[in-house]
Design an enzyme around this catalytic site. Structure first.
Site, short mmCIF file in Angstrom:
data_model
loop_
_atom_site.label_atom_id
_atom_site.label_comp_id
_atom_site.label_asym_id
_atom_site.label_seq_id
_atom_site.Cartn_x
_atom_site.Cartn_y
_atom_site.Cartn_z
N SER A 1 16.45 -18.44 -25.97
CA SER A 1 17.49 -19.30 -25.39
C SER A 1 18.46 -18.45 -24.58
O SER A 1 18.48 -17.22 -24.67
CB SER A 1 18.25 -20.03 -26.50
N HIS A 2 19.29 -19.10 -23.77
CA HIS A 2 20.23 -18.38 -22.91
C HIS A 2 21.12 -17.43 -23.70
O HIS A 2 21.31 -16.27 -23.34
CB HIS A 2 21.12 -19.38 -22.15
N VAL A 3 21.71 -17.94 -24.81
CA VAL A 3 22.65 -17.11 -25.56
C VAL A 3 21.93 -15.92 -26.20
O VAL A 3 22.50 -14.82 -26.30
CB VAL A 3 23.42 -17.96 -26.61
N ARG B 1 21.34 -13.33 -23.46
CA ARG B 1 22.58 -12.65 -23.08
C ARG B 1 23.05 -11.69 -24.17
O ARG B 1 23.63 -10.65 -23.89
CB ARG B 1 23.67 -13.68 -22.75
#
Length: 1226
Positions: A830-832, A835
């Site tokens: 996922s994006h988080v 990151r």
């Protein structure tokens, strides 16, 4: 001649035949008689004295039954049954040998109740076997309820005037000014007047202040207490001047306040006591010869309990049917006269509630539940006949029955309302409450004392308390007149001595009966309980069954002529099923009972979907069956202590089925139920992956329960807070309102069961307590937050380890955060998650609630986290070790990234062959590069793009001059720190008009590239496409992206947005690949995640986990599944276009900008609740191996093409792999 082997075989066959006879109900004597007949003659070898000493089979059967009951009614095999008979016979034979006669033994063991039970067992040839009903095989999809709820906004506007300050509040503020801690503060309503109680704690003392704006002379009748319910005379030293000491209390007179600062005159009184053993002060008020109480009970103020909130202002009623709730509040004083008044008022309001819809019915439910939990006054000295109460109750339940039929989308709320009200009943049922108590008194010669006081209370105003009082009397008599048992039953059900005294016809006396009254009272009170429950206890099972099956009460002049007819059209065998349930209602081993209850509910369900005159009786039966499932499962927890996983899973299916039967929108629950059945099947077949699959079903079930709790919170809690404040309900009762609703249902029971199973599955599947998403060793201070989203824009001044209850997957990680630990389950890709790895932040999911609680308890402590690929070890460290750590991501530590502003190159649209760094970002260039270079079995969608500078060119167009001016003003606001401007900017961008040249160029490029032109389907389709393009541009100003660019000091004005245009592939599955395992850093291993439908559920903020797997690059045909999917939602779309963000701020050295900006499909995706139990990717091994291997193969080919690890997104359609984008893995 038999061989020894044949002899053994014959012996076993004969033994099996005998056991079969016993299992069919034959006695041992029956069998002996049958097999010992020879040529018409019986054996006569038994001596006469042996016959006299022989134990009759009926006694053996009774003794065996007693043994079985003591053992908890286990489910014996035929062999165990035979052994039990023999053991019972031995026990009785031993009694004979000790000198007891058969008559003495018979009297000893054949007590009435046991004898009756055994007689029934013998009559049915069941003996003491806890037989199980044979459940019908049903398609679980028949359970499905899908009803869309429409929220109807109220059109009536109401002027809300500022709430004036009351007369006693200034008095309170004056007393609080001395700076002493406030221990307790409450304002009670006394009709139109008020009473303030304020407790403060100056050094070493407790001060109690009372003040009221009542004008009549007032006396305080008060005491002190060391425990609840106690009245102790106050010591003389603490009495105010002029007080009078009584036996267990004191009386003190209020005096007029001497303060000149108060706007209105108040009467007040003050006591001061030493801070010691006394815990509180009970009191009542006396004015003009009349007692003033708190809703019929004593007032009570606590001294040392934690601070209780003052009743807060009712607020604006947002999220409620405010007009309806205001009307309820205005009518409450009338409703308090009696149940008849309350039920009639509720009936009058039902039409308005029905027309408002969900929130209207929620308002009625909240009001009725405040009543049922005794938060509202039941009767204010108003004499009403029981038949009038039952008639009003009947009217209301008839209306609810009617709405249940016409508004299926609200059935769950309507069931909850009905369960708080009770069944009602015809007028004669209500009147019998009054009549039958007289019969009981006359039949049993108990006309005075407690029974007469109870009769007067029943005559004046019967209530649900009477069911409890009746049960307390029955328990008292059964216990051989132990008065402690009477009080125990009352107290356990919320009835105290003070409550008995608070009735308008108070009950002062304790019961006192003679021994010869026992049998008659038990018989008559048992009959009377049915009458009470018929009116007051809709959810009582025996009463509900009687009302559906019909009964006639006769004999001894008691309830003569009362007849309830059976409901016609009940399923065949249904009465037997209900009898089975009642026979097993007290079983310690509850599995057979649960199956019977669920079978009864399933049989009942088709009838609940029809409109019948007695639908409400069927509904009350279903509510009672539902309630009994919950109590039975809680009683059966002990049975599961050492149970195997498949038994716990079976119990989960039963409770989940129960919840699905009671829920309106139950699609997710039904698919969870199918998943559990599949898990049990995998477990029984010893599938290697059964625990891994069951864990995914468990996670999904947990999400479904959380979703249900959130729905209840949204629908009910605002109404509870608004109406509760208007009605002066205790703040604690308001705060826990929705929580108690949830705890009373199957959802709480189900949650307890899955919490019990979770560690078993994790151990079996070798999952451990952690999933490490980003393994970075860090040292920092622990902070605990509810949601990562709520702190994503915050900057922490010291290295911070965030323990966040909720992480959705799209958040930014705040400045200063070096670790995020959560029980939530964001996907590894996922994006988080991406990151976190890019920013070198430790990120991990913790599955063990005990570990999580320990971490939360270390709030403010300095910890070192040492993660491995599958575990996180943490320990407290000293401050000096912080300087030695390598923690990064602190404010100001991040890199400064430079962007080059892109210019418009004279083209509104370009084809893939024209993609260059000056025109588009890496996303577009990479997809163009792949075309023709990847293996032929990997599809690459055709693409065109709106290049850099087009947005700025469109904004500068004369037709968009006003939009441009507005944007400049909003950007200035944003630069001054007004972050609310971000939303306004996004909305303003959507007002842009498309230059005709842009439309023509984009159309030409798309058609020449072989892509369909949306405008060919009509002007509206082009407008949809244009809106999607503008949403991509507007995403430059979404909160997550804006704060991310600020963090790295990136010049936001220099950020430019190209738009990549592709045809949407209506995917069966979507995937993301990292060609180096991100959790372990293993370059020889590909890691990928797969979801049903489009990939937005994988990279966006959609709850649940994707299917995850790894695959060695040197063995692409052997993927290894690490986890099965638990995402309840899949996104699907018609043939359409998607417009992808492609900025110059993505994939920069030292900055993870990927995924910050939006990709927008032209058409809205359809959210589909996913059924994994029928998905070939889950249950077809060959299909799974083929799909996962092809995904891994595509990832490996693209990595070889670029010569570096890649982050790849793609989809599967009809078994074919399509790659829609790739970027360097960071």
């Amino acid at each position: 001649m038999y061989t020894p082997e044949q002899e053994k075989e014959e012996y076993e066959a004969a033994r099996a035949e005998l056991l079969e006879e016993i299992s069919r109900g034959a006695s041992v004597d029956d069998i002996r008689s049958k097999i010992t007949k020879k040529s018409g003659q019986e054996y006569k070898e038994t001596a006469i004295n042996e016959e006299n000493n022989k134990i009759p089979d009926d006694l053996v059967q009774i003794q065996a039954y007693i043994r079985w009951e003591k053992a908890g009614k286990p489910n014996y095999s035929p062999e165990q049954q035979l052994r039990e008979f023999e053991e019972a016979r031995k026990e009785l034979q031993s009694e004979l040998e000790k000198g007891a006669s058969l008559d003495e033994i018979r009297k000893k063991i054949t007590k009435g109740e046991i004898k009756t039970k055994v007689a029934k067992q013998l009559q049915n040839k069941k003996y003491f076997s806890p037989e199980r009903i044979q459940r019908k095989q049903r398609d679980l999809m028949q359970l499905l309820n899908k009803h869309a709820v429409k929220v109807v906004e109220e059109s009536i506007s109401v002027e809300v005037e500022p709430k004036p300050s009351t007369a006693v509040e200034p008095f309170a503020k004056e007393k609080e000014l001395d700076g002493s801690p406030v221990m307790n503060k409450k304002i009670y309503k006394l009709g139109e007047k008020e009473l303030l109680v304020l407790v403060t704690k100056p050094a070493g003392k407790i001060k109690i202040h009372l003040a009221t704006d009542l004008e009549e002379p007032l006396t305080l009748h008060w005491a002190l207490s060391e425990k609840d319910g106690e009245w102790l005379a106050p010591p003389p030293a603490v009495l105010p001047p002029g007080s009078v000491s009584l036996e267990k209390a004191a009386e003190s007179k209020f005096s007029t306040s001497t303060s000149g600062d108060l706007p209105k005159q108040v009467q007040c009184i003050e006591m001061e006591i030493a801070d010691g053993n006394f815990k509180g002060m009970p009191f009542v008020l006396l004015s003009g010869g009349k007692w003033i109480k708190n809703n019929g009970s004593d007032f009570y103020v606590e001294f040392s309990q934690r601070f209780k909130q003052v009743q807060k202002d009712a607020g604006d009623g947002k999220g409620t049917s405010k007009v309806l709730l205001d009307r309820i509040a205005a009518l409450e004083s009338e409703a308090q006269k009696s149940f008849m008044h309350r039920f009639n008022i509720a009936s009058d309001l039902m039409d308005q509630a029905k027309n408002i819809g969900e929130l209207g019915l929620a308002g009625i439910l909240v009001w009725m539940r405040f009543m049922a939990t005794r938060q509202l006054i039941w009767n204010r000295n108003y004499n009403v006949k029981p038949r009038e109460i039952s008639k009003a109750q009947d009217r209301l339940t008839d209306l609810l029955q009617s709405i249940y039929t016409t508004h299926p989308q609200h059935r769950e709320l309507l069931r909850m309302i009905m369960s708080t009200i009770g069944r009602g009943g015809e007028g004669d049922v209500g009147q019998r409450i009054r009549d039958e108590i007289l019969v009981i008194q006359r039949n049993n010669d108990c006309k005075g004392g407690m029974m007469e006081e109870w009769h007067q209370k029943l005559h004046n105003n019967t209530s649900p308390d009477d069911v409890i009082i009746c049960q307390a009397l029955i328990d008292y008599i059964k216990s051989d007149f132990d008065i402690n048992v009477y009080w125990k039953t009352l107290n356990e059900n919320g009835i105290t001595k003070e409550r008995l005294l608070s009735y308008d016809r108070a009950i002062h006396s304790e019961p006192s009966f003679k021994r010869d009254q026992k049998d008659g009272l038990l018989r008559d009170l048992g009959h009377y309980m049915r009458t009470l429950k018929a009116v007051h206890s809709g959810a009582d099972l025996e009463s509900a069954i009687s009302n559906c099956m019909g009964y006639r009460a006769e004999g001894q002049g008691f309830m003569v002529g009362v007849q309830i007819n059976p409901i016609p059209g009940l399923p065949s065998g249904f009465p037997d099923l209900l009898r089975f349930v009642l026979e097993h209602i007290e079983d310690r081993n509850v599995e057979a009972l649960l199956e019977g209850l669920l079978e009864a509910r399933q049989e009942l369900r088709p009838l609940l979907l029809k409109s019948t005159g007695r639908l409400k009786d069927l509904l009350f039966l279903d509510i009672a069956l539902d309630s009994t499932v919950r109590t039975a499962i809680e009683r059966g927890y002990e049975e599961l202590n050492n149970a195997r996983p498949e038994k716990i899973m079976h119990f989960i299916t039963l409770v989940l089925e129960n919840l699905a039967l009671s829920s309106d929108d139950n699609e997710d629950l039904v698919y969870c139920l199918k998943g559990w059945h599949h898990s049990i099947s995998m477990c029984k077949s010893k599938s290697a992956h059964w625990a891994l699959y069951a864990k995914s079903v468990l996670d999904r079930t947990r999400l479904a329960l959380a979703s249900k709790a959130e729905t209840y919170q949204r629908i009910l809690q605002p109404s509870a807070e608004y109406l509760g404040s208007l009605l002066g309900v205790d703040q604690w009762a308001i705060n826990i309102f929705t929580e108690e609703i949830i705890r009373a249902g199957s959802a709480a029971t189900l949650s307890s069961l899955i919490n019990r199973l979770d560690p078993v599955l994790r151990e079996t599947a070798h999952l451990g307590s952690w999933q490490v998403i980003s393994p970075v060793e860090v040292v920092g201070y622990v902070e605990v937050v509810d949601e990562l989203l709520s702190v994503q824009n915050k900057s922490y001044d010291r290295p911070t380890i965030l323990v966040a209850k909720s992480v959705k997957g799209e958040e930014e990680i705040p400045d200063g955060t070096i670790a995020v630990l959560t029980p939530d389950m964001p996907d590894v890709l996922s994006h988080v998650s991406v990151r976190a790895r890019n920013c070198k932040v430790c990120f991990a999911t913790c599955f063990d609630p005990n570990i999580l609680a320990d971490l939360q308890a270390k709030k403010g402590k300095l910890l070192r986290l040492k993660p491995s690929s599958a575990d996180v070890v943490y320990s407290e460290v000293k401050e000096g070790e912080l300087a030695d750590s390598s923690s990064s991501n602190l404010k100001g530590d991040g890199p400064s990234v430079t962007l080059v502003r892109k210019q418009f190159v004279g083209k509104y649209a370009i084809s893939a062959e024209e993609f260059t760094p000056e025109m588009v970002g890496a996303k577009s260039r990479n997809i163009s590069y792949l075309k023709g270079k990847v293996p032929s079995w990997v599809g690459i969608p055709t693409s065109v793009a709106l290049p850099f500078g087009v947005f700025e060119k469109v904004l500068a167009d004369e037709a968009n001059k006003e939009v441009d001016q507005k944007l400049q003003i909003l950007k200035k606001k944003l630069g001054e720190g007004d972050f609310g401007a971000l939303e306004e900017i996004r909305q303003t961008v959507l007002q842009l008009r498309a230059p005709s040249q842009l439309v023509q160029e984009l159309k030409t490029k798309m058609l020449t590239s072989g892509m369909p032109w949306p405008g060919d389907e009509g002007e509206q389709r082009w407008e949809q496409a244009w809106t999607a393009i503008k949403k991509v541009w507007a995403s430059k100003w979404n909160e997550r992206a804006y704060f991310s660019t600020r963090k790295v000091k990136l010049d936001h004005d220099y950020l430019c947005m190209a738009v990549l245009v592709q045809e949407v592939i209506n995917a069966d599955y979507a995937f993301v690949i990292h060609t180096t395992n991100p959790s372990s850093g293993d370059t020889s291993e590909i890691y990928a995640e797969v979801v049903k439908g489009l990939g937005e559920t994988l990279v966006g903020a959609y709850p649940g986990r994707a299917l995850s797997f790894v695959c060695k690059k040197n063995n692409l045909n052997s993927p290894e599944v690490l986890g099965y999917p638990s995402k309840p939602i899949g996104l699907f779309i018609r043939r359409s276009m998607i417009f992808r963000s492609d900025s110059n701020g993505e994939d920069l050295e030292g900055y993870a900008g990927a995924g910050l900006y939006d990709s927008v499909p032209m058409d809205k995706e359809e959210k589909v609740v996913v059924d994994y139990s029928s998905d070939p990717l889950i249950n077809d091994g060959k299909f799974q191996q083929a799909i996962l291997s092809s995904i891994a193969g595509a990832g490996n080919a693209i990595e070889e093409l670029y010569g570096s690890p890649q982050d790849i997104e793609g989809v599967i359609r009809d078994g074919k792999v399509y790659v829609v984008q790739t970027r360097p893995q960071m």
